[in-house]
Design a protein around this motif. Sequence first.
Motif: not given
Length: 73
Positions: A35-40, A51-61
Motif C-alpha cells: 500500500t502506498f499513501a500520502g502523509a496523514g 495539516r500537510n502542506d506538501y506531500s509526495v509519495t515515493q512508490v519506487y520499491d
Amino acid sequence: MPAMVGAIKVNSISSSGIFHIGDVFNISPSSQSKTFAGAGSFNTGDGLQVRNDYSVTQVYDADVVDQPMVGNI
C-alpha cells in the motif's frame, strides 16, 4: 493468560482481516499487499486535525518480495 477487555471500537474489518479477542496460539497472514499513501492517510482517532502542506509519495520499491508467504497455511 486470561485478561479483562474493556470497550472495543471496530471501524471496519477487511475480507482478509483478523479480529480476535482472548488467548491465541498463532495468527499468520493469509494474504499480502503493498500500500502506498500520502502523509496523514492512515491517521485514526476522534477529532483529528491534520495539516500537510506538501506531500509526495515515493512508490519506487527496488526489492521484489517484502513479505514472503512461504510456510503460512
